[in-house]
Scaffold this active site. Structure first.
Site, PDB file in Angstrom:
ATOM      1  N   ILE A 238     -13.663  20.357 -26.413  1.00 35.26           N
ATOM      2  CA  ILE A 238     -12.289  20.833 -25.792  1.00 35.26           C
ATOM      3  C   ILE A 238     -11.154  21.144 -26.345  1.00 35.26           C
ATOM      4  O   ILE A 238     -10.488  22.372 -26.119  1.00 35.26           O
ATOM      5  CB  ILE A 238     -11.833  19.490 -24.260  1.00 35.26           C
TER       6      ILE A 238
ATOM      7  N   ASP B  82     -11.321  12.113 -23.550  1.00 38.03           N
ATOM      8  CA  ASP B  82     -10.570  11.101 -24.348  1.00 38.03           C
ATOM      9  C   ASP B  82     -11.159   9.635 -25.011  1.00 38.03           C
ATOM     10  O   ASP B  82     -10.882   8.900 -24.711  1.00 38.03           O
ATOM     11  CB  ASP B  82      -9.982  11.310 -23.137  1.00 38.03           C
TER      12      ASP B  82
ATOM     13  N   LYS C  33      -2.482   6.197 -16.613  1.00 35.42           N
ATOM     14  CA  LYS C  33      -0.947   7.021 -17.303  1.00 35.42           C
ATOM     15  C   LYS C  33      -1.255   8.370 -17.042  1.00 35.42           C
ATOM     16  O   LYS C  33      -0.538   8.679 -16.646  1.00 35.42           O
ATOM     17  CB  LYS C  33      -1.123   6.964 -18.818  1.00 35.42           C
ATOM     18  N   ASN C  34      -2.783   8.701 -16.588  1.00 33.19           N
ATOM     19  CA  ASN C  34      -3.196  10.448 -17.068  1.00 33.19           C
ATOM     20  C   ASN C  34      -3.105  10.589 -15.429  1.00 33.19           C
ATOM     21  O   ASN C  34      -2.744  12.014 -15.012  1.00 33.19           O
ATOM     22  CB  ASN C  34      -4.363  11.111 -17.944  1.00 33.19           C
TER      23      ASN C  34
ATOM     24  N   ARG D 131       1.541   4.484 -26.443  1.00 36.89           N
ATOM     25  CA  ARG D 131       1.743   5.815 -25.500  1.00 36.89           C
ATOM     26  C   ARG D 131       1.022   5.883 -24.866  1.00 36.89           C
ATOM     27  O   ARG D 131       1.324   5.792 -23.722  1.00 36.89           O
ATOM     28  CB  ARG D 131       1.595   6.549 -26.383  1.00 36.89           C
TER      29      ARG D 131
ATOM     30  N   ILE E  32       0.312  26.615 -23.303  1.00 37.66           N
ATOM     31  CA  ILE E  32      -0.149  26.188 -21.651  1.00 37.66           C
ATOM     32  C   ILE E  32       0.412  27.762 -20.731  1.00 37.66           C
ATOM     33  O   ILE E  32       1.214  27.885 -20.005  1.00 37.66           O
ATOM     34  CB  ILE E  32       1.773  25.661 -21.706  1.00 37.66           C
TER      35      ILE E  32
ATOM     36  N   ARG F 211      -3.212  23.474 -28.537  1.00 36.37           N
ATOM     37  CA  ARG F 211      -2.988  23.524 -26.622  1.00 36.37           C
ATOM     38  C   ARG F 211      -1.798  24.144 -26.173  1.00 36.37           C
ATOM     39  O   ARG F 211      -0.873  23.532 -25.793  1.00 36.37           O
ATOM     40  CB  ARG F 211      -2.393  21.444 -26.934  1.00 36.37           C
TER      41      ARG F 211
ATOM     42  N   CYS G 133      -0.549  20.000 -31.496  1.00 38.47           N
ATOM     43  CA  CYS G 133      -0.556  18.295 -31.889  1.00 38.47           C
ATOM     44  C   CYS G 133      -1.810  17.888 -32.725  1.00 38.47           C
ATOM     45  O   CYS G 133      -2.526  19.009 -33.238  1.00 38.47           O
ATOM     46  CB  CYS G 133      -0.135  17.606 -30.594  1.00 38.47           C
TER      47      CYS G 133
END
Ligand code: EPZ
Length: 420
Positions: A330, A308, A22-23, A400, A126, A124, A119
């Protein structure tokens, strides 16, 4: 809202095919904004975030042609766009929408993207994406919850990322391909997904050296062209199934994976007494027969232990003999799954960014709520070893990023059903 109903206690056995990453697929889809020609993609995972990215592109009137929904292959063609905007409604469901910022401003000279906001795993921001584009000559304005970028043509620049950022590196890498002159990205993220994106960009005519290392050099070109690309396997799905095999004391063959992307995870699971062997260049077998041992884990950027995989590892640690110290470096708030596991009987202390898991403890089934994608996966893993019935609520999070995980687990002998 869909739920999973799991009857735990069965060792998993059999073969599971790993889907595309996905990423990797998300930035790769965004890269199709950089050319007017067709970009043909294969091994796309059939997950919700991909559908959201396709919706976002379609919202700009990009042609996204796919046989099925969700698609496993697609052709994307961006001759023109109606407007260079990623609206709040889509960005709030998927932060990766921000990956359209770099390509849009590089090719069309303008982009307007909703700020993603925080989230379930942390704040998070940018800011690093914004600062880098500014350094490349874009005029950046942030107001009304949107960031707007304008530039007739971006200029190459030396970009040093203060902090390693995966999508930040991807955004600037894409932007730099069409900038005037050379861009040097230092302290860049080294994730395999970045190297995969660069592979596609190079096929499209970009001049890139060093992707997959912390210094990436990009010589901007006037134009990119179409290309075909197969997305790399999903290393986090591999890691999740390795833990599934291990936690249930099973014997599972994982096919179509890329073992060299999983060194940190394989090393750590081996330390825990899990037996993992490469049966071919693209398959791994996981076996766990004896007792699981503890091993401390600190999450790090690639090639370190992936954040993850932290939640899934924590599920495993509840079944290991002794105390495991798990440190999350992280994201600031990525232990939501722990409180649900405590409700199942796990003995976990949380102290800021550290969790101490005292194991092993039997888990007992109850209703638990998934708070984000990887947390949901970890709760499913906990459910696979829990006594009686576990109900994992809000599984839209898991949809997702995992391709029908319940079907893959059921094929390995797990008793798991989806209920609407
Ligand atoms: C990517 O998110 C992944 N998403 C995440 O996967 C993954 O957890 C994360 O990288 C870390 O590996 C995609 O690839 C689509 P970052 P990203 O920018 O790029 C801070 C999953 O479950 N930061 O590398 O958003 C940030 O707050 C997901 O599949 C800034 O401060 O993560 C974080 O603490 C979840 N300013 C750290 O850097 C910035 O401008 C790393 O974040 C950007 C980031």
């Amino acid at each position: 809202m869909d739920k999973f109903i799991i009857q735990g206690g069965r060792p998993l056995e059999g073969t599971v095919r790993i889907s595309g990453a996905k990423n990797a697929a998300l930035p790769i889809m965004a890269a199709a904004l950089l050319t007017s020609e067709k970009v043909q993609l294969d091994n796309i995972p059939r997950v919700r975030d991909i559908v959201t990215m396709a919706k976002l592109l379609a919202h700009m009137k990009v042609h996204v042609i796919a046989q099925d929904v969700p698609p496993s292959a697609m052709t994307i063609q961006t001759e023109e766009i109606s407007h260079a905007e990623a609206p709040y409604e889509l960005v709030k469901t998927m932060r990766a929408s921000v990956l359209t910022l770099g390509p849009l401003v590089a090719r069309f000279g303008y982009a307007r993207v909703s700020l993603p906001g925080g989230c379930a795993i942390g704040a998070r921001p940018i800011d690093l994406h914004i600062q880098a584009l500014e350094k490349m000559g874009a005029k950046m304005v942030t107001e009304h919850g949107y960031v707007e970028a304008r530039a007739e043509r971006l200029r190459g620049a030396e970009i040093h990322f203060e902090k390693i950022t995966v999508t930040g590196t991807e955004n600037i890498l894409m932007a730099a391909t069409l900038a005037q002159g050379e861009t040097i990205l230092s302290n860049a993220a080294r994730e395999p997904e970045i190297a995969d994106l660069a592979d596609l960009l190079i096929k499209m005519g970009a001049k890139i050296e060093g992707a997959g290392t912390s210094t990436i050099r990009v010589r901007g070109v006037e134009k990119l062209h179409g290309a075909a690309h197969r997305v790399i396997p999903d290393r986090i799905e591999v890691g999740t199934f390795l833990v599934a095999g291990a936690i249930t004391g099973g014997n599972v063959l994982l096919t179509e994976c890329e073992p060299r992307h999983l060194c940190a995870i394989i090393d750590k699971l081996s330390e825990c007494g899990v037996e993992i062997t490469a049966e071919s260049a693209t398959s791994l077998r996981v076996r766990a027969s004896g007792k699981l041992r503890t091993a401390d884990v600190t999450t790090e950027e690639y090639p370190g232990f992936a954040t993850d995989m932290q939640a899934q590892y924590l599920a495993l640690a509840t079944q290991a003999e002794g105390d495991s110290l798990i440190t999350e470096t992280i994201f600031e708030n990525r232990f939501m799954h722990a409180s649900e596991m405590i409700r199942m009987g796990a003995n976990i202390e949380i102290n800021g960014r550290q969790a101490i898991v005292h194991g092993p403890t039997p888990l007992s089934g109850t209703t638990i709520i998934a708070s984000d994608l990887r947390a949901s996966a970890s709760l499913v893993l906990a459910g696979l070893v829990a006594e009686n019935t576990t109900v994992v609520d809000r599984v839209y999070h898991i949809d997702r990023g995992y391709e029908r995980i319940e079907n893959k687990l059921r094929a390995l002998g797990a008793r798991i059903e989806r209920s609407g």
